[in-house]
Design an enzyme around this catalytic site. Structure first.
Site, PDB file in Angstrom:
ATOM      1  N   GLY A   1      34.267 -13.345  -4.273  1.00  0.00           N
ATOM      2  CA  GLY A   1      33.758 -14.241  -4.975  1.00  0.00           C
ATOM      3  C   GLY A   1      32.442 -14.912  -2.977  1.00  0.00           C
ATOM      4  N   GLY A   2      31.709 -14.682  -3.238  1.00  0.00           N
ATOM      5  CA  GLY A   2      30.690 -14.898  -1.516  1.00  0.00           C
ATOM      6  C   GLY A   2      31.688 -13.981  -0.332  1.00  0.00           C
TER       7      GLY A   2
ATOM      8  N   GLY B   1      22.222 -11.057 -18.600  1.00  0.00           N
ATOM      9  CA  GLY B   1      22.314 -11.483 -19.584  1.00  0.00           C
ATOM     10  C   GLY B   1      22.804  -9.488 -20.057  1.00  0.00           C
TER      11      GLY B   1
ATOM     12  N   ASN C   1      22.092 -15.694 -10.861  1.00  0.00           N
ATOM     13  CA  ASN C   1      21.981 -14.561 -12.422  1.00  0.00           C
ATOM     14  C   ASN C   1      22.130 -15.203 -13.527  1.00  0.00           C
ATOM     15  OD1 ASN C   1      23.927 -12.134 -13.586  1.00  0.00           O
ATOM     16  ND2 ASN C   1      24.429 -13.168 -11.504  1.00  0.00           N
TER      17      ASN C   1
ATOM     18  N   GLY D   1      29.664  -7.853  -3.523  1.00  0.00           N
ATOM     19  CA  GLY D   1      28.573  -7.931  -4.192  1.00  0.00           C
ATOM     20  C   GLY D   1      27.056  -8.280  -3.569  1.00  0.00           C
TER      21      GLY D   1
ATOM     22  N   CYS E   1      31.882 -13.676 -17.546  1.00  0.00           N
ATOM     23  CA  CYS E   1      30.530 -14.145 -17.917  1.00  0.00           C
ATOM     24  C   CYS E   1      30.016 -14.911 -18.672  1.00  0.00           C
ATOM     25  CB  CYS E   1      29.804 -12.398 -18.487  1.00  0.00           C
ATOM     26  SG  CYS E   1      27.829 -13.054 -18.842  1.00  0.00           S
TER      27      CYS E   1
ATOM     28  N   SER F   1      29.472  -3.460 -16.434  1.00  0.00           N
ATOM     29  CA  SER F   1      29.577  -3.865 -17.144  1.00  0.00           C
ATOM     30  C   SER F   1      29.054  -3.475 -17.776  1.00  0.00           C
ATOM     31  CB  SER F   1      29.997  -5.828 -17.864  1.00  0.00           C
ATOM     32  OG  SER F   1      30.720  -6.565 -16.446  1.00  0.00           O
TER      33      SER F   1
ATOM     34  N   ASN G   1      35.696  -7.385 -18.119  1.00  0.00           N
ATOM     35  CA  ASN G   1      35.048  -9.411 -17.938  1.00  0.00           C
ATOM     36  C   ASN G   1      35.122  -9.798 -19.277  1.00  0.00           C
ATOM     37  OD1 ASN G   1      33.118 -10.269 -17.077  1.00  0.00           O
ATOM     38  ND2 ASN G   1      31.415  -8.939 -17.142  1.00  0.00           N
TER      39      ASN G   1
HETATM   40  O1  RRO Z   1      25.252  -9.241 -16.538  1.00  0.00           O
HETATM   41  C1  RRO Z   1      25.238 -10.761 -16.039  1.00  0.00           C
HETATM   42  O2  RRO Z   1      23.979 -11.469 -16.754  1.00  0.00           O
HETATM   43  C2  RRO Z   1      26.925 -10.965 -15.274  1.00  0.00           C
HETATM   44  C3  RRO Z   1      27.614 -10.516 -15.682  1.00  0.00           C
HETATM   45 BR1  RRO Z   1      27.727  -9.516 -17.099  1.00  0.00          BR
HETATM   46  C4  RRO Z   1      28.574 -11.212 -15.311  1.00  0.00           C
HETATM   47  O3  RRO Z   1      29.629 -11.157 -15.472  1.00  0.00           O
HETATM   48  N1  RRO Z   1      28.428 -12.320 -13.980  1.00  0.00           N
HETATM   49  C5  RRO Z   1      27.349 -12.603 -13.852  1.00  0.00           C
HETATM   50  O4  RRO Z   1      27.232 -13.622 -13.148  1.00  0.00           O
HETATM   51  N2  RRO Z   1      26.094 -11.965 -15.019  1.00  0.00           N
END
Ligand code: RRO
Length: 304
Positions: free
Chosen positions: A242-243, A72, A69, A264, A129, A46, A126
């Site tokens: 997702g997963g 940020g 995660n 991912g 998040c 993003s 997005n």
């Molecule tokens: O960068 C992130 O911490 C993050 C984002 Br932008 C998101 O959309 N989803 C995520 O799990 N981490």
């Protein structure tokens, strides 16, 4: 005939297995590597209007059922990132979708415009998040803000708009409906699920941000349910995310209603080989079941 080819929101994908936003999506070099590994399409990390450092470490922690995660939103900002977009477009043919975030509808629209100017084939907004204040799911969970963001981007660009939704809501299908009415050409479901891990030796949360987003096998059944519910409510295509670790997971999301899937966390677990093994497994399943194309099984579970 290539039975894996899909057309989603006017974009042609050689197979329905795309790179999800957030992993290996920050440089042209890594995006090109993913395309060369076999991905049907690419979604970038993003990107916002201005550079952003992200959260301090630790930003990722492994749990038994996946990863949590809180990166940020680290990113170089759209002006610098435009060079990466141009480089990817020069080198590979697969569709490039730039994931975009902002703190206002105007920021989303301006960032999307610059991404398209640099060569993005589509943008993915997005609005999901789970852990950055002032953006992400704070927008996607709010019908008024969601509508404002999507419709403003729609007025500003002429490329397809995907809207990535959060499962951290009461009724994801209702939000999908709002996004579609405002101009979304496709829905991506889902982003990570709010989660945390505490170190029992110190008693403290492990992530510097304390709360993060859970990805990996634990969230796949949530993604399947969300895609299934969205498919019943809207007529635009859905990217299931997702997963997904293997072709069986991908098939499940497709049967629930996904026209294509995004991967991912599986890359962290299994490396880039997933972009060969998952399409191959989907193809074998299609043929074994006597279908001619992956399109024929999109949403099939609703018709049985
Ligand atoms: O960068 C992130 O911490 C993050 C984002 Br932008 C998101 O959309 N989803 C995520 O799990 N981490």
């Amino acid at each position: 005939m290539n039975c894996l080819e899909v057309e989603v929101a006017g974009l042609k994908f050689r197979n329905p297995v795309l790179l999800a936003a957030g992993i290996l999506g920050m440089t042209a070099e890594s995006l090109i590597r993913v395309a060369e590994a076999g991905a049907g399409g690419l979604v970038t990390k993003s990107i916002g209007l201005k550079p952003r450092k992200g959260f301090p470490n630790p930003t990722v922690v492994q749990v038994s059922c996946g990863l949590i995660n809180a990166m940020g939103l680290p990113n170089p900002g759209i002006k610098t990132f435009s060079e990466e977009i141009r480089e990817v477009k020069r080198k590979v043919k697969v569709p490039l979708i730039v994931s975009v975030y902002g703190y206002s509808a105007e920021e989303f629209a301006e960032t999307a415009k610059l991404a398209v100017k640099a060569g993005a084939d589509a943008v993915e907004l997005n609005v999901s998040c789970p852990h950055v204040e002032g953006t992400g799911e704070e927008i996607g969970q709010n019908p008024e803000l969601l509508k404002e963001v999507v419709s403003k981007v729609k007025r500003r660009i002429s490329k397809p708009i995907f809207v990535k939704l959060s499962a951290n809501v009461t009724d994801i299908a209702q939000l999908a409906e709002i996004a579609v009415k405002a101009g979304a050409d496709a829905i991506t479901a889902i982003n990570t699920v709010r989660a945390m891990k505490i170190d029992i030796k110190t008693g403290r949360p492990i992530l510097a941000n304390r709360i993060g987003g859970l990805s990996g096998p634990a969230i796949k059944p949530i993604a399947v349910r969300c895609v299934y519910e969205i498919y019943e409510r809207v007529r635009v295509p859905i990217f299931g995310c997702g997963g997904i670790l293997n072709w069986r997971d991908a098939i499940e999301l497709i049967l629930a209603g996904a026209s294509a899937v995004q991967i991912g966390t599986a890359i962290a677990v299994k490396d880039l080989e997933v972009f060969r093994t998952i399409p191959k497994g989907i193809e074998k399943y299609i043929r074994r079941k006597g279908f001619g194309s992956v399109k024929e099984i999109v949403g099939l579970s609703h018709r049985l």
